[in-house]
Design a protein around this motif. Structure first.
Motif, PDB file in Angstrom:
ATOM      1  N   ILE A 188       0.829  -1.192   0.000  1.00  0.00           N
ATOM      2  CA  ILE A 188       0.000   0.000   0.000  1.00  0.00           C
ATOM      3  C   ILE A 188       0.873   1.254   0.000  1.00  0.00           C
ATOM      4  CG2 ILE A 188      -1.939   1.149   1.103  1.00  0.00           C
ATOM      5  CD1 ILE A 188      -2.461  -1.792   0.290  1.00  0.00           C
ATOM      6  N   GLY A 189       0.672   2.104  -0.997  1.00  0.00           N
ATOM      7  CA  GLY A 189       1.433   3.343  -1.063  1.00  0.00           C
ATOM      8  C   GLY A 189       0.940   4.379  -0.070  1.00  0.00           C
ATOM      9  N   TYR A 190       1.675   5.482   0.020  1.00  0.00           N
ATOM     10  CA  TYR A 190       1.339   6.573   0.942  1.00  0.00           C
ATOM     11  C   TYR A 190       0.587   7.674   0.199  1.00  0.00           C
ATOM     12  CZ  TYR A 190       4.636   4.511   4.277  1.00  0.00           C
ATOM     13  OH  TYR A 190       5.282   3.667   5.161  1.00  0.00           O
ATOM     14  N   PRO A 191      -0.535   8.148   0.765  1.00  0.00           N
ATOM     15  CA  PRO A 191      -1.272   9.251   0.131  1.00  0.00           C
ATOM     16  C   PRO A 191      -0.533  10.574   0.258  1.00  0.00           C
ATOM     17  CG  PRO A 191      -2.269   8.675   2.230  1.00  0.00           C
ATOM     18  CD  PRO A 191      -1.196   7.651   1.976  1.00  0.00           C
ATOM     19  N   LYS A 192      -0.960  11.553  -0.519  1.00  0.00           N
ATOM     20  CA  LYS A 192      -0.287  12.848  -0.554  1.00  0.00           C
ATOM     21  C   LYS A 192      -0.465  13.617   0.750  1.00  0.00           C
ATOM     22  CE  LYS A 192      -0.580  13.474  -5.548  1.00  0.00           C
ATOM     23  NZ  LYS A 192      -1.149  14.241  -6.673  1.00  0.00           N
ATOM     24  N   ILE A 193       0.646  14.130   1.261  1.00  0.00           N
ATOM     25  CA  ILE A 193       0.604  15.043   2.398  1.00  0.00           C
ATOM     26  C   ILE A 193       0.541  16.479   1.892  1.00  0.00           C
ATOM     27  CG2 ILE A 193       1.832  15.880   4.441  1.00  0.00           C
ATOM     28  CD1 ILE A 193       3.166  13.127   4.619  1.00  0.00           C
ATOM     29  N   ALA A 194       1.424  16.815   0.971  1.00  0.00           N
ATOM     30  CA  ALA A 194       1.492  18.173   0.415  1.00  0.00           C
ATOM     31  C   ALA A 194       0.864  18.205  -0.977  1.00  0.00           C
ATOM     32  CB  ALA A 194       2.942  18.636   0.324  1.00  0.00           C
ATOM     33  N   PRO A 195       0.292  19.339  -1.366  1.00  0.00           N
ATOM     34  CA  PRO A 195      -0.238  19.465  -2.728  1.00  0.00           C
ATOM     35  C   PRO A 195       0.897  19.615  -3.727  1.00  0.00           C
ATOM     36  CG  PRO A 195      -0.379  21.568  -1.607  1.00  0.00           C
ATOM     37  CD  PRO A 195       0.129  20.583  -0.583  1.00  0.00           C
ATOM     38  N   GLU A 196       0.605  19.305  -4.982  1.00  0.00           N
ATOM     39  CA  GLU A 196       1.627  19.482  -6.026  1.00  0.00           C
ATOM     40  C   GLU A 196       1.893  20.964  -6.263  1.00  0.00           C
ATOM     41  OE1 GLU A 196       2.705  17.867 -10.515  1.00  0.00           O
ATOM     42  OE2 GLU A 196       0.695  17.555  -9.678  1.00  0.00           O
ATOM     43  N   HIS A 197       0.851  21.790  -6.105  1.00  0.00           N
ATOM     44  CA  HIS A 197       0.980  23.231  -6.290  1.00  0.00           C
ATOM     45  C   HIS A 197       0.281  23.946  -5.140  1.00  0.00           C
ATOM     46  CE1 HIS A 197       2.381  22.348 -10.320  1.00  0.00           C
ATOM     47  NE2 HIS A 197       1.269  21.656 -10.549  1.00  0.00           N
ATOM     48  N   GLY A 198       0.817  25.107  -4.749  1.00  0.00           N
ATOM     49  CA  GLY A 198       0.201  25.889  -3.691  1.00  0.00           C
ATOM     50  C   GLY A 198       0.803  25.591  -2.319  1.00  0.00           C
ATOM     51  N   THR A 199       0.455  26.416  -1.351  1.00  0.00           N
ATOM     52  CA  THR A 199       0.959  26.278   0.014  1.00  0.00           C
ATOM     53  C   THR A 199      -0.175  26.522   1.004  1.00  0.00           C
ATOM     54  OG1 THR A 199       1.570  28.610   0.238  1.00  0.00           O
ATOM     55  CG2 THR A 199       3.237  27.131  -0.695  1.00  0.00           C
ATOM     56  N   CYS A 200       0.039  26.085   2.242  1.00  0.00           N
ATOM     57  CA  CYS A 200      -0.919  26.334   3.327  1.00  0.00           C
ATOM     58  C   CYS A 200      -0.139  26.325   4.644  1.00  0.00           C
ATOM     59  CB  CYS A 200      -2.041  25.310   3.337  1.00  0.00           C
ATOM     60  SG  CYS A 200      -1.491  23.588   3.534  1.00  0.00           S
ATOM     61  N   PRO A 201       0.713  27.333   4.878  1.00  0.00           N
ATOM     62  CA  PRO A 201       1.611  27.316   6.031  1.00  0.00           C
ATOM     63  C   PRO A 201       0.924  27.201   7.382  1.00  0.00           C
ATOM     64  CG  PRO A 201       1.552  29.485   4.991  1.00  0.00           C
ATOM     65  CD  PRO A 201       0.883  28.540   4.053  1.00  0.00           C
ATOM     66  N   ALA A 202      -0.338  27.599   7.479  1.00  0.00           N
ATOM     67  CA  ALA A 202      -1.040  27.457   8.752  1.00  0.00           C
ATOM     68  C   ALA A 202      -1.338  25.991   9.058  1.00  0.00           C
ATOM     69  CB  ALA A 202      -2.345  28.257   8.723  1.00  0.00           C
ATOM     70  N   VAL A 203      -1.327  25.165   8.030  1.00  0.00           N
ATOM     71  CA  VAL A 203      -1.603  23.736   8.190  1.00  0.00           C
ATOM     72  C   VAL A 203      -0.318  22.919   8.067  1.00  0.00           C
ATOM     73  CG1 VAL A 203      -2.865  21.765   7.233  1.00  0.00           C
ATOM     74  CG2 VAL A 203      -3.938  24.018   7.315  1.00  0.00           C
ATOM     75  N   LEU A 204       0.456  23.211   7.017  1.00  0.00           N
ATOM     76  CA  LEU A 204       1.762  22.582   6.807  1.00  0.00           C
ATOM     77  C   LEU A 204       2.812  23.686   6.868  1.00  0.00           C
ATOM     78  CD1 LEU A 204       1.206  20.123   3.796  1.00  0.00           C
ATOM     79  CD2 LEU A 204       1.405  19.547   6.220  1.00  0.00           C
ATOM     80  N   PRO A 205       3.486  23.860   8.004  1.00  0.00           N
ATOM     81  CA  PRO A 205       4.398  24.995   8.176  1.00  0.00           C
ATOM     82  C   PRO A 205       5.766  24.778   7.538  1.00  0.00           C
ATOM     83  CG  PRO A 205       4.313  23.711  10.187  1.00  0.00           C
ATOM     84  CD  PRO A 205       3.325  23.077   9.248  1.00  0.00           C
ATOM     85  N   PHE A 206       5.757  24.511   6.238  1.00  0.00           N
ATOM     86  CA  PHE A 206       6.994  24.339   5.482  1.00  0.00           C
ATOM     87  C   PHE A 206       7.276  25.631   4.714  1.00  0.00           C
ATOM     88  CE2 PHE A 206       5.979  20.159   6.621  1.00  0.00           C
ATOM     89  CZ  PHE A 206       6.986  19.278   6.267  1.00  0.00           C
ATOM     90  N   ALA A 207       8.538  25.896   4.427  1.00  0.00           N
ATOM     91  CA  ALA A 207       8.876  27.013   3.556  1.00  0.00           C
ATOM     92  C   ALA A 207       8.257  26.773   2.180  1.00  0.00           C
ATOM     93  CB  ALA A 207      10.389  27.162   3.445  1.00  0.00           C
ATOM     94  N   ASP A 208       7.962  27.839   1.483  1.00  0.00           N
ATOM     95  CA  ASP A 208       7.239  27.713   0.214  1.00  0.00           C
ATOM     96  C   ASP A 208       7.911  26.744  -0.752  1.00  0.00           C
ATOM     97  OD1 ASP A 208       5.594  29.595   1.338  1.00  0.00           O
ATOM     98  OD2 ASP A 208       6.093  31.212  -0.068  1.00  0.00           O
ATOM     99  N   GLY A 209       9.231  26.836  -0.862  1.00  0.00           N
ATOM    100  CA  GLY A 209       9.948  25.971  -1.796  1.00  0.00           C
ATOM    101  C   GLY A 209      10.053  24.537  -1.345  1.00  0.00           C
ATOM    102  N   ASP A 210       9.776  24.287  -0.080  1.00  0.00           N
ATOM    103  CA  ASP A 210       9.889  22.924   0.439  1.00  0.00           C
ATOM    104  C   ASP A 210       8.629  22.094   0.262  1.00  0.00           C
ATOM    105  OD1 ASP A 210      12.566  22.792   1.219  1.00  0.00           O
ATOM    106  OD2 ASP A 210      12.169  23.849   3.101  1.00  0.00           O
ATOM    107  N   TYR A 211       7.540  22.725  -0.203  1.00  0.00           N
ATOM    108  CA  TYR A 211       6.368  21.926  -0.536  1.00  0.00           C
ATOM    109  C   TYR A 211       6.708  20.975  -1.683  1.00  0.00           C
ATOM    110  CZ  TYR A 211       3.086  24.401   2.483  1.00  0.00           C
ATOM    111  OH  TYR A 211       2.423  24.893   3.582  1.00  0.00           O
ATOM    112  N   ALA A 212       7.404  21.509  -2.686  1.00  0.00           N
ATOM    113  CA  ALA A 212       7.819  20.659  -3.807  1.00  0.00           C
ATOM    114  C   ALA A 212       8.797  19.590  -3.337  1.00  0.00           C
ATOM    115  CB  ALA A 212       8.451  21.514  -4.906  1.00  0.00           C
ATOM    116  N   TYR A 213       9.619  19.930  -2.347  1.00  0.00           N
ATOM    117  CA  TYR A 213      10.580  18.952  -1.842  1.00  0.00           C
ATOM    118  C   TYR A 213       9.862  17.824  -1.109  1.00  0.00           C
ATOM    119  CZ  TYR A 213      14.595  16.931   0.522  1.00  0.00           C
ATOM    120  OH  TYR A 213      15.547  16.052   0.989  1.00  0.00           O
TER     121      TYR A 213
END
Length: 334
Positions: A188-213
């Motif tokens: 069983i694979g892992y579902p997406k945590i981060a979106p492919e595009h866009g940010t939501c720092p209040a929910v996922l407090p990653f730097a903008d460029g680290d969403y892609a990472y």
């Protein structure tokens, strides 16, 4: 045992209600199903908690229990455990309130279905991501400080670890095959945590460029799981692609993943909510029955409604919530 089966069956009613009738009639027959995995399988804090699972923090509403009910298996054993990695298939796992037996102990020669959700904890990859990246955002909120942190001499150290994890998972598949030679094995694979595009720092407090990472790390992890399945003659269940639009940034009712904050009525932080567990159960069922691997709006709506019902039931049992939280303290993240 009867109580466990009843609760698991009740938790799966919404899943069963959204399956096409033709596919339900074509349900494959399995008698002995064993579920192996980490906390993305055990589902910590997804209501209602299985307090008898001790430090493994399993839920009565995790995807193996829903799948077992949908398949109407004769015997079902769930030994998934929060914090598990591939070594815990053959070695005991220490939890905050006891020791879990090696997960392979549940396998028998007559086991005919095995699901395995593992890999995120190997070499500490998941813990490194969620434990390190949010703290780097303040210093470079528009950059990619997390990616820079884990890149040493031009080498992405996390992806290098994931490459090793692929080999470990392939060995686990071999171990399952040796103990249960007749089993259908699903990775069983892992579902997406981060979106492919866009940010939501209040929910996922990653730097903008680290969403892609983060997105690329999950892609690499799922590629490792898929490759290990192919190498061992097992079947890979893709939950990454079908979970598009259901990452942690999605609106409530659409999101499969809890964000940075622990929610005692929904899920552990950075882990699947009930909707995510139902989604994985549905996709796994569809893989077994040959149905298209898509999530319909009707399914998602039904899961969200049932999640709200379960949260209300959990809120009415404060002692059970407190006991579940106590089992989480000092536990590994995934």
């Amino acid at each position: 045992m009867k109580l466990r089966r009843l609760v698991a069956a009740c938790a799966s009613l919404v899943l069963l209600g959204t399956l096409p009738v033709a596919q339900a009639d074509a349900t494959p027959a399995f008698r002995n199903y064993v579920a192996l995995g980490d906390s993305y399988t055990s589902a910590p804090l997804v209501p209602l908690p299985d307090l008898l699972s001790l430090g493994c923090v399993r839920s009565y509403s995790n995807y193996p229990k829903m799948l077992a009910a949908a398949l109407r298996v004769y015997r079902f054993t769930d030994v998934s455990c929060g914090g598990a990695d591939t070594t815990n298939m053959t070695q005991p796992q220490s939890t905050p309130i006891g020791t879990a037996a090696p997960q392979f102990d549940a396998l028998t020669p007559d086991t005919d279905l095995v699901t395995l959700g593992i890999g995120g904890n190997d070499f500490g990859v998941f813990g490194d991501i969620v434990g390190t990246c949010p703290g780097l955002r303040a210093g470079d909120p528009t950059g990619a400080p997390c990616k820079a942190h884990f890149t040493v001499d031009g080498v992405d150290t996390l992806k290098a670890k994931i490459a090793q994890t692929r080999t470990r998972i392939a060995i686990v598949v071999q171990g399952i095959r040796a103990r249960s030679p007749k089993a259908t094995i699903l990775l069983i694979g892992y579902p997406k945590i981060a979106p492919e595009h866009g940010t939501c720092p209040a929910v996922l407090p990653f730097a903008d460029g680290d969403y892609a990472y983060l997105y690329s790390i999950e892609q690499a992890l799922n590629s490792a799981v898929s490759a290990a399945a192919a190498a061992g003659g097992a079947t890979y269940v893709d939950t990454f692609g079908p979970s598009t639009g259901h990452d942690a940034c999605a609106p409530d009712g659409q999101a499969w993943i809890q964000g940075k904050d622990i929610n005692l009525l929904r899920a552990l932080n950075y882990h699947p909510r009930y909707e995510g567990q139902a989604g994985v159960a549905s996709l796994t069922y569809k893989k077994l029955t040959g149905a298209p691997a898509v999530v319909t709006a009707a399914e998602q709506s039904a899961w969200a409604a049932h999640a709200r019902t379960l949260s209300r039931q959990a809120a009415a049992s404060p002692k059970a919530l407190e006991a579940s939280l106590n089992r989480l303290r000092t536990s590994a993240q995934r």
